[in-house]
Design a protein around this motif. Structure first.
Motif, PDB file in Angstrom:
ATOM      1  N   LEU A 188     135.435  45.815 121.840  1.00  0.00           N
ATOM      2  CA  LEU A 188     135.878  46.424 123.090  1.00  0.00           C
ATOM      3  C   LEU A 188     137.144  45.739 123.593  1.00  0.00           C
ATOM      4  O   LEU A 188     138.056  46.380 124.087  1.00  0.00           O
ATOM      5  CB  LEU A 188     134.774  46.321 124.149  1.00  0.00           C
ATOM      6  N   ASP A 189     137.174  44.448 123.439  1.00  0.00           N
ATOM      7  CA  ASP A 189     138.356  43.712 123.858  1.00  0.00           C
ATOM      8  C   ASP A 189     139.589  44.242 123.127  1.00  0.00           C
ATOM      9  O   ASP A 189     140.667  44.379 123.710  1.00  0.00           O
ATOM     10  CB  ASP A 189     138.156  42.227 123.574  1.00  0.00           C
ATOM     11  N   GLY A 190     139.398  44.514 121.836  1.00  0.00           N
ATOM     12  CA  GLY A 190     140.435  45.231 121.109  1.00  0.00           C
ATOM     13  C   GLY A 190     141.684  44.446 120.745  1.00  0.00           C
ATOM     14  O   GLY A 190     142.684  45.030 120.355  1.00  0.00           O
ATOM     15  N   ARG A 191     141.642  43.122 120.860  1.00  0.00           N
ATOM     16  CA  ARG A 191     142.832  42.364 120.495  1.00  0.00           C
ATOM     17  C   ARG A 191     142.689  41.670 119.138  1.00  0.00           C
ATOM     18  O   ARG A 191     143.417  40.725 118.830  1.00  0.00           O
ATOM     19  CB  ARG A 191     143.136  41.315 121.576  1.00  0.00           C
ATOM     20  N   GLY A 192     141.713  42.142 118.347  1.00  0.00           N
ATOM     21  CA  GLY A 192     141.572  41.581 117.000  1.00  0.00           C
ATOM     22  C   GLY A 192     140.923  40.211 116.991  1.00  0.00           C
ATOM     23  O   GLY A 192     141.196  39.392 116.113  1.00  0.00           O
ATOM     24  N   LEU A 252     130.383  37.758 127.918  1.00  0.00           N
ATOM     25  CA  LEU A 252     131.319  37.344 126.878  1.00  0.00           C
ATOM     26  C   LEU A 252     132.664  38.037 127.089  1.00  0.00           C
ATOM     27  O   LEU A 252     133.724  37.423 126.944  1.00  0.00           O
ATOM     28  CB  LEU A 252     130.750  37.654 125.488  1.00  0.00           C
ATOM     29  N   GLY A 253     132.598  39.312 127.448  1.00  0.00           N
ATOM     30  CA  GLY A 253     133.833  40.051 127.721  1.00  0.00           C
ATOM     31  C   GLY A 253     134.679  39.340 128.771  1.00  0.00           C
ATOM     32  O   GLY A 253     135.895  39.183 128.600  1.00  0.00           O
ATOM     33  N   HIS A 254     134.048  38.886 129.835  1.00  0.00           N
ATOM     34  CA  HIS A 254     134.797  38.176 130.887  1.00  0.00           C
ATOM     35  C   HIS A 254     135.365  36.864 130.364  1.00  0.00           C
ATOM     36  O   HIS A 254     136.504  36.516 130.654  1.00  0.00           O
ATOM     37  CB  HIS A 254     133.894  37.897 132.099  1.00  0.00           C
ATOM     38  N   PRO A 292     126.874  56.215 120.191  1.00  0.00           N
ATOM     39  CA  PRO A 292     127.130  54.804 120.512  1.00  0.00           C
ATOM     40  C   PRO A 292     128.449  54.256 119.951  1.00  0.00           C
ATOM     41  O   PRO A 292     128.786  53.120 120.236  1.00  0.00           O
ATOM     42  CB  PRO A 292     125.964  54.069 119.840  1.00  0.00           C
ATOM     43  N   TYR A 293     129.159  55.017 119.151  1.00  0.00           N
ATOM     44  CA  TYR A 293     130.242  54.389 118.392  1.00  0.00           C
ATOM     45  C   TYR A 293     131.539  54.184 119.169  1.00  0.00           C
ATOM     46  O   TYR A 293     132.241  53.210 118.953  1.00  0.00           O
ATOM     47  CB  TYR A 293     130.504  55.166 117.099  1.00  0.00           C
ATOM     48  N   PHE A 294     131.896  55.116 120.039  1.00  0.00           N
ATOM     49  CA  PHE A 294     133.116  54.941 120.802  1.00  0.00           C
ATOM     50  C   PHE A 294     132.774  54.540 122.228  1.00  0.00           C
ATOM     51  O   PHE A 294     131.886  55.120 122.843  1.00  0.00           O
ATOM     52  CB  PHE A 294     133.953  56.229 120.796  1.00  0.00           C
ATOM     53  N   GLN A 295     133.463  53.523 122.707  1.00  0.00           N
ATOM     54  CA  GLN A 295     133.245  53.107 124.083  1.00  0.00           C
ATOM     55  C   GLN A 295     134.579  52.769 124.728  1.00  0.00           C
ATOM     56  O   GLN A 295     135.524  52.394 124.044  1.00  0.00           O
ATOM     57  CB  GLN A 295     132.324  51.882 124.127  1.00  0.00           C
ATOM     58  N   SER A 296     134.614  52.920 126.047  1.00  0.00           N
ATOM     59  CA  SER A 296     135.826  52.602 126.774  1.00  0.00           C
ATOM     60  C   SER A 296     135.637  51.273 127.460  1.00  0.00           C
ATOM     61  O   SER A 296     134.594  51.008 128.044  1.00  0.00           O
ATOM     62  CB  SER A 296     136.088  53.685 127.821  1.00  0.00           C
ATOM     63  N   TYR A 297     136.632  50.421 127.343  1.00  0.00           N
ATOM     64  CA  TYR A 297     136.536  49.117 127.992  1.00  0.00           C
ATOM     65  C   TYR A 297     137.900  48.762 128.539  1.00  0.00           C
ATOM     66  O   TYR A 297     138.877  48.710 127.804  1.00  0.00           O
ATOM     67  CB  TYR A 297     136.075  48.073 126.974  1.00  0.00           C
ATOM     68  N   ARG A 298     137.960  48.566 129.823  1.00  0.00           N
ATOM     69  CA  ARG A 298     139.206  48.207 130.473  1.00  0.00           C
ATOM     70  C   ARG A 298     140.364  49.089 129.993  1.00  0.00           C
ATOM     71  O   ARG A 298     141.385  48.627 129.514  1.00  0.00           O
ATOM     72  CB  ARG A 298     139.521  46.725 130.242  1.00  0.00           C
ATOM     73  N   GLY A 299     140.120  50.379 130.086  1.00  0.00           N
ATOM     74  CA  GLY A 299     141.180  51.334 129.831  1.00  0.00           C
ATOM     75  C   GLY A 299     141.459  51.651 128.378  1.00  0.00           C
ATOM     76  O   GLY A 299     142.300  52.487 128.077  1.00  0.00           O
ATOM     77  N   LYS A 300     140.763  50.963 127.483  1.00  0.00           N
ATOM     78  CA  LYS A 300     141.016  51.241 126.065  1.00  0.00           C
ATOM     79  C   LYS A 300     139.753  51.761 125.401  1.00  0.00           C
ATOM     80  O   LYS A 300     138.650  51.357 125.752  1.00  0.00           O
ATOM     81  CB  LYS A 300     141.451  49.968 125.342  1.00  0.00           C
ATOM     82  N   THR A 301     139.962  52.659 124.453  1.00  0.00           N
ATOM     83  CA  THR A 301     138.838  53.179 123.703  1.00  0.00           C
ATOM     84  C   THR A 301     138.685  52.356 122.434  1.00  0.00           C
ATOM     85  O   THR A 301     139.651  52.132 121.721  1.00  0.00           O
ATOM     86  CB  THR A 301     139.081  54.648 123.347  1.00  0.00           C
TER      87      THR A 301
END
Ligand SMILES: Cc1cc2nc3c(=O)[nH]c(=O)nc-3n(C[C@H](O)[C@H](O)[C@H](O)COP(=O)(O)OP(=O)(O)OC[C@H]3O[C@@H](n4cnc5c(N)ncnc54)[C@H](O)[C@@H]3O)c2cc1C
Ligand code: SF4
Ligand code: SF4
Ligand code: SF4
Ligand code: SF4
Lengths: 206, 649, 379
Positions: free
Chosen positions: B410-414, B552-554, C30-39
């Motif tokens: 979710l964090d998405g920064r790798g 953890l996200g925070h 369950p596979y795609f989720q949005s978190y802080r503006g990003k999917t």
């Protein structure tokens, strides 16, 4: 009972199964029963990380002469006791030979690949067919089902030992078992283990 | 009463190699044993603890292997017999102190027992500890069977006291975890012991002076005497009763071997019927080699095969000796790992020895009836699905990795995880959702993470997470955390606190309220420690997936310095949980979306708890009641609310 | 149509940097989720055909197919898309004065539709600090708590999917043009589900030139102001060329040049300024920050708008010719730029399962000629 002479020296027994099935206890019990009978027994086993969901195997060597290798050479198992049907197959492929005797529990424990639906688990009757064709002396029992009736699936290992006792190929009987189990488990668990042994004993015909 | 302290005369018991070592030590009158858990060594300390009261022992699981050696050394300095126990990787940890100890020497007999794991059956590597004996300049003994594993211990204590230095015993998985008949000797009748450390004598007085390892530009003062000790050991080894030879007087091939490999060699010679042609020289004293004894056997043959695991250590030593004495014994042909006849990777077995013997002695050998073997193998490959490694049903690590994985995605920064040693190494596998991307030694995950964290300066913006077990935290991760806090390295250390050293069988550690002797002891509070050290600390129950992921996200966002997330949940195999289900869990088939768009089997395809299985016919998932541990975690991952739980009364 | 072209959403959109975070793929599974503006895609899904891919407005968008479905006619080069009428509008006297971005037309319409039970619920986008928070709103008065534009891309459609999953139907929704495209694709039942029913009753589209990347915008503003204290953000119509941030009693003004780097790349591919696939499209009236432009596109949109006007919820007025022409000019420009950019990247009629849009060569040519860079009149 009269002592059964070893057909070979060392005589090689494999107890196999999946981590958590009580493989180690079964091999220790069998080993100490045979040691009580005056044999040299060597047990080789691996446990630890490899047991997490993986195959586990104990190699028992029984001898009148002395210590043997804790690993059985390929193709040289005389008896294979398996707590899980496909594990029986795996062991057979590496350690089996046409004269070996095989006794297996028929209750499957699915590998992750099967749970995940990526691999398929062979139908039991097919397994049974194929194994019996390869090995005329194969015995199949649902030890887990009986163990559950006794209240705990883990007792399947003892049911299997009972069945092995009935096969009369290795020298031990109920009394040896009683002595051996008494040394390994708490006093209040002895009765149910004996019961499991008896159930197993009654499950095979020879 | 434990069978380990059976006092019957000449009684025999079936003992594991590790138990045989323990019995040997008890017969030798050991007083102090310390170790750190690690397969295949752990049963040694555990067995000692079971008889500690009866035999007046002090036994501990130390914080790490180095401390274990130090604790055992203190006993030796005070005149007691002691033992420190570890797996091969532990010797690396202990090596710093060991090098000093080997130089200062010991007083009461002291043994270092290292249980190696050729083939890395339960280890992250098959690193070999025998080389340390050479580096440390201490004697090395390798028992060749179970009886010997017991008998050699007393002999080793005598040796240690004779040369006043630590002696190393090396076992391997197939010795430590294998069992065989062992005939007992007598136990000392008097278990009383008095410890006293004498230091009033002059410096370097081996009996009454201070014990120090400080050469200060005068190596002849300590290093010289240390090498004299090795010469003395070699001389004693000339008549070591555990070095044995079986075979003809002048064998056409001489096998030199040790440890479990001697059993493989014996079996191979027997199967091939080579007893009259091939001799087996089984060595227990593999460093230093007893030169006279060895030369006698080398002289009797032309061809030598060395059978050992893992590295060609013995092979090298024998070759050096043969080269030095070539005039006496004549030139020889050597076979072994260097010649490619045996592998220098993985463990050996009778088949490998059979193959090389059959080749060297021109005796054909086939393992099993050919047709049977090929047919069985083909069918196996077709029918028997392989078993991958997974976390146990109800394992907190699965839940922890689920949340770590999802938080990073979710964090998405790798971001990625620096792994560490414990069951949770499986974080590199799909079992742990492949979140772990580095894996090395105990505690190094956090050290590496501390380093990664400082690479922001060079544009690295990937969030860094390390995982570390509770036992590992005390063992080696605390210095890494201190480093990260002090240098403001913004990584997140996730402590997978499952309340014990779970992988090796649930041994206590400094965070446990009860020690190996069953005594109540102060339990160090990891959370307080981390706070006191200055980290930003959060704690969560890993079974609460949503909250854990959120926390953890925070933490991932927080960039000011080191962060710690403690995930507390006992191991599924822990005594408090084993065999007890918290929830009765079921799948409502009518709600299960199965393979449809909207789920595509999240539970069985991805989550992968073995308590859940896919029913390919009905196209629904179901719970396997025998396997499910009733943790209830899968209930919260199902998108359809199809997995239901009911608290077990 | 779309459903015949399956593909891997993660590879085709997210990994390509084309995802705007609209939320169309979220809450389906369950596979795609949005978190802080990003999917984010949590785990790979192995299905070859799925709703996520079918709904996504950034891959395999068949403009002509959607147009035929919604309007029964081909997609042509008209800068404002297909519509019935265009007006100037604002909230009427039935609506209490409230925080609106412009004329309050959008809030007024949703308020009306909820009160009159023309819709069962409205999917609106509020905010928590800067983070846009989509929500299902069922009480008419709650509409006003969601007024004002959040200039960052928002996962509004996640809330739509969630509401549908809960069994809601007859929903109203306020969306950006990309989201309007996704909603249109959802309404087409691309998976051919036999029990499918259109869950929407009113789709209001917002005009949009671009939206900001939430994480970048947040990082930018966090350095300048306490995020908690922001009450309103505005981008006044040209020629202002600024972004205004209102605090309780202060206003900060940032030149748009400083803001543009915070726009995600994907907006540069987008050809739609006026939410052509909505029932009603609403923007700010040029030169009048307190008034709206409204485009009535569909029959159901027309019915609701006229009824709202009749009952005094909104006021509709004639659109001056000059304003319309300028709007057309701006919309045509965006269309032209979007197509050019997409074509350059191989995303216009590109690789199957990976391309952004499909459109006939003929219409592409018309659009490229129409969208001239020079302004038609003043500004
Ligand atoms: C990202 C963005 C860019 C825009 N760009 C332009 C432009 O270039 N030209 C132009 O004329 N108009 C543009 N608008 C539209 C304009 O800002 C007003 O929203 C519109 O004129 C309606 O005004 P109103 O007073 O009726 O709105 P209000 O009555 O205040 O209602 C606003 C509605 O918008 C919804 N909303 C707010 N933010 C979002 C969002 N991020 N995503 C989806 N829905 C949202 C809310 O649910 C609310 O219902 C843009 C809007 C957004 C969100
Ligand atoms: S996660 Fe739920 S819906 Fe999906 S397969 Fe498992 S039980 Fe069925
Ligand atoms: S409740 Fe679910 S996750 Fe827990 S052990 Fe059972 S099947 Fe596994
Ligand atoms: S195909 Fe369906 S289940 Fe798979 S990711 Fe897309 S929406 Fe989810
Ligand atoms: S549907 Fe929306 S959120 Fe999902 S990938 Fe496409 S653009 Fe991104």
């Amino acid at each position: 009972m009269t002592a059964i002479p070893l057909k070979k020296d060392p005589y090689s027994i494999i107890i196999t199964g999946v981590g958590g099935q009580g493989n180690v206890l079964a091999s220790r019990l069998l080993g100490s029963m045979l040691a009580d009978k005056g044999f040299y027994v060597t047990i080789g086993e691996t446990f630890g990380a490899s047991q997490r969901g993986g195959s586990v195997m104990s190699h028992l060597r029984v001898s009148k002469e002395g210590v043997a290798s804790p690993q059985i050479p390929r193709g040289r198992a005389d008896v294979i006791v398996s707590l899980e049907p496909v594990e029986a197959f795996r062991v057979l492929a590496t350690y089996g030979n046409p004269d070996a005797v095989l006794l297996t529990n028929t209750h499957p424990i699915y590998p992750v690949g099967v749970i995940r639906g990526e691999l398929s688990y062979p139908p039991l009757d097919e397994l049974q067919d194929v194994i019996s064709r390869l090995l005329p002396a194969s015995y199949f029992i649902d030890a887990t089902e009986q163990a559950l009736l006794l209240g705990n699936a883990i007792l399947a290992n003892i049911v299997m030992l009972g069945a092995l006792g009935r096969l009369n190929i290795v020298s031990f009987d109920r009394e040896n078992f009683h002595a051996a189990i008494g040394r390994r488990v708490a006093a209040d668990k002895v009765a149910v283990n004996l019961q499991a042994f008896d159930v197993g004993y009654g499950m095979v015909q020879v | 009463m434990s069978y380990l302290i059976d006092e019957g005369k000449n009684v025999q018991h079936l003992l594991m190699g590790n138990e045989a070592i323990v019995r040997g030590a008890l017969e030798a009158g050991i007083n102090v044993a310390a170790g750190y858990p690690g397969t295949p060594s752990s049963e040694i300390i555990e067995s000692f603890s079971q008889v500690a009261k009866e035999r007046n022992l002090y036994v501990e699981w130390s914080t790490n292997e180095k401390v274990a050696v130090e604790v055992a050394a203190a006993a030796s300095f005070a005149g007691l017999r002691s033992m420190c126990v570890m797996k091969q990787n532990g010797v690396n940890v202990a090596s710093d102190f060991l090098l000093h100890l080997a130089s200062s020497g010991t007083r009461g007999g002291m043994l270092l027992v290292s249980c190696d794991d050729p083939g890395a059956l339960s280890s992250v590597n098959e690193g070999e500890s025998r080389l340390f004996a050479q580096l440390l300049e201490i004697p090395l003994l390798e028992p060749g069977d179970f009886q010997e594993a017991k008998d050699i211990i007393k002999w080793a204590y005598e040796l240690s006291e004779e040369i006043r230095n630590i002696v190393m015993i090396r076992s391997v998985t197939r010795m430590s975890h294998a069992s065989g008949n062992v005939t007992y000797g007598p136990l000392p009748s008097d278990t009383a012991a008095r410890a006293k450390f004498n230091y009033h004598g002059p410096l370097l007085d081996p009996e009454n002076g201070p014990v120090i390892s400080m050469i200060l530009a005068a190596p002849e003062l300590q290093h010289g005497p240390q090498q004299e000790k090795m010469k003395k050991a070699a001389a004693i080894f000339e008549t070591c009763p555990f070095n044995t030879y079986t075979g003809p007087e002048a064998p056409e091939l001489l096998i030199i071997t040790s440890s479990a490999c001697s059993l493989y060699s014996r079996e191979a010679v027997k199967i091939l019927g080579l007893g009259k042609r091939v001799g087996i020289l089984k060595l227990a004293t593999t460093w230093p080699l007893p030169p006279v004894f060895l030369k006698k056997h080398l002289a009797a043959t032309e061809r030598i095969l060395i059978v050992e695991e893992v590295a060609p250590t013995l092979e090298d030593h024998v070759k050096v000796l043969a080269a030095e004495s070539v005039q006496e014994i004549g030139p020889k042909l050597f076979y072994g790992k260097k010649s490619g006849h045996l592998p220098s990777v993985g463990e050996l077995n009778p088949d490998l020895v059979l193959a090389v013997l059959s080749r060297l002695c021109a005796v054909p050998y086939e393992a099993a009836a050919g047709v049977f073997a090929t047919e069985a193998k083909a069918l196996m490959e077709k029918l028997a699905p392989p078993r991958g490694m997974i976390f146990c049903p109800g394992c907190p690590h699965r839940a922890s990795y689920w949340s770590i994985h999802n938080a990073l995605q979710l964090d998405g920064r790798g971001g990625f995880v620096c792994g560490d040693i414990g069951c949770y190494v499986m974080g590199i596998l799909p079992a742990g959702f492949s979140t772990v991307k580095t894996l090395h030694a105990m505690g190094s995950g956090s050290g590496i993470a501390s380093g990664f964290g400082k690479l922001r300066q060079f544009g690295m913006d990937q969030p860094i997470v390390s995982v570390c077990g509770d036992s590992t935290f005390f063992h080696a991760a605390m210095p890494a955390l201190a480093n990260a806090i002090h240098h403001r390295s913004p990584f997140t250390m996730v402590i997978l606190d499952n309340r014990g050293t779970a992988m090796t069988g649930f041994q206590p550690h400094p965070g446990s309220p009860i020690n190996v002797l069953g005594e109540t002891v102060p339990a160090l509070d990891i959370e307080k420690i981390c706070r006191a050290m200055g980290a930003k600390v959060e704690a969560s129950d890993p079974f609460d997936l949503e909250k854990t992921r959120e926390k953890l996200g925070h933490l991932l966002e927080y960039a000011e310095g080191a962060k710690v997330l403690i995930l507390k949940q006992a191991c599924a195999l822990s005594p408090e949980k084993r065999g007890r289900k918290k929830y009765e869990v079921t799948v409502d088939e009518t709600l299960c979306r199965g393979e449809d768009c909207g789920c595509n089997r999240l539970c069985t395809r991805i989550f992968g708890c073995p308590g859940l299985a896919w029913d390919g016919e009905k196209k629904v998932s179901h719970i396997d009641d025998i396997i499910c541990a009733g943790c209830g975690v899968c209930v919260d991952i199902c998108p359809a609310g199809a997995i239901l739980k009911k608290e077990v009364a | 149509m779309k459903q015949f072209v399956p593909g891997d959403l993660d590879a085709a959109v997210i990994q390509e940097g084309l995802c705007i975070g609209c939320g169309a793929c979220i809450h389906l599974c369950p596979y795609f989720q949005s978190y802080r503006g990003k999917t984010a895609r949590l785990f790979p899904c192995t299905l070859k055909e799925g709703r996520c891919f079918a709904y996504c407005p950034k891959v395999e968008v068949d403009l002509d197919g959607i147009s035929r479905f919604l309007f029964g006619k081909r997609y042509d080069s008209a800068p404002l898309g297909t519509y019935r009428s265009i007006h100037v509008s604002r909230a009427g006297e039935k609506v209490k004065k409230s925080s609106f971005q412009a004329g309050g037309t959008v809030s007024a319409l949703m308020y009306f539709a909820l009160r009159e039970k023309l819709i069962r619920g409205a999917i609106l986008t509020g905010r928590k600090e800067l983070l846009p928070t989509p929500q299902l709103v069922e009480k008419p008065a709650a509409v006003f708590r969601h007024g004002l534009s959040k200039y960052t891309a928002a996962p509004t459609l996640a809330a739509l999917n969630e509401a549908i999953e809960k069994g809601c139907d007859n929903l109203g929704i306020v969306v950006t043009p990309c989201q309007a495209t996704a909603v249109a694709q959802m309404r087409m039942n691309p998976m051919g589900n036999p029990s499918f029913e259109d869950p929407t009753a009113l789709v209001i589209g917002l005009f949009c030139t671009w939206a900001l990347d939430f994480r970048r915008f947040e990082a930018f503003l966090a350095q300048e102001v306490p995020l908690k204290e922001i009450v309103r953000i505005d981008i006044p119509p040209p020629p202002a060329s600024v972004l205004e941030v209102y605090l309780q009693d202060e206003k900060l003004v940032f030149p748009l040049d400083k803001i543009r780097p915070l726009v995600p790349d994907t907006c540069g591919y987008c050809p739609d300024m006026t939410a052509e696939f909505a029932d009603l499209s609403v923007g700010v009236l040029e030169g009048r920050g307190d008034m709206n432009t409204i485009i009535i596109r569909t029959e159901r949109g027309e019915r609701i708008a006229r009824e709202a006007e009749r009952q005094g919820y909104i006021i509709l007025e004639e659109m001056p010719q000059e304003n319309r022409e300028h709007l057309e000019w701006a919309a045509a420009n965006k269309k032209r730029r979007g197509l050019l950019r997409s074509r350059e990247a191989g995303k216009l009629n590109g690789e199957e399962g990976k391309t952004y849009m499909r459109l006939s060569a003929e219409v592409i040519d018309e659009i490229l000629i129409n969208g001239k860079e020079d302004a038609p009149c003043h500004t």
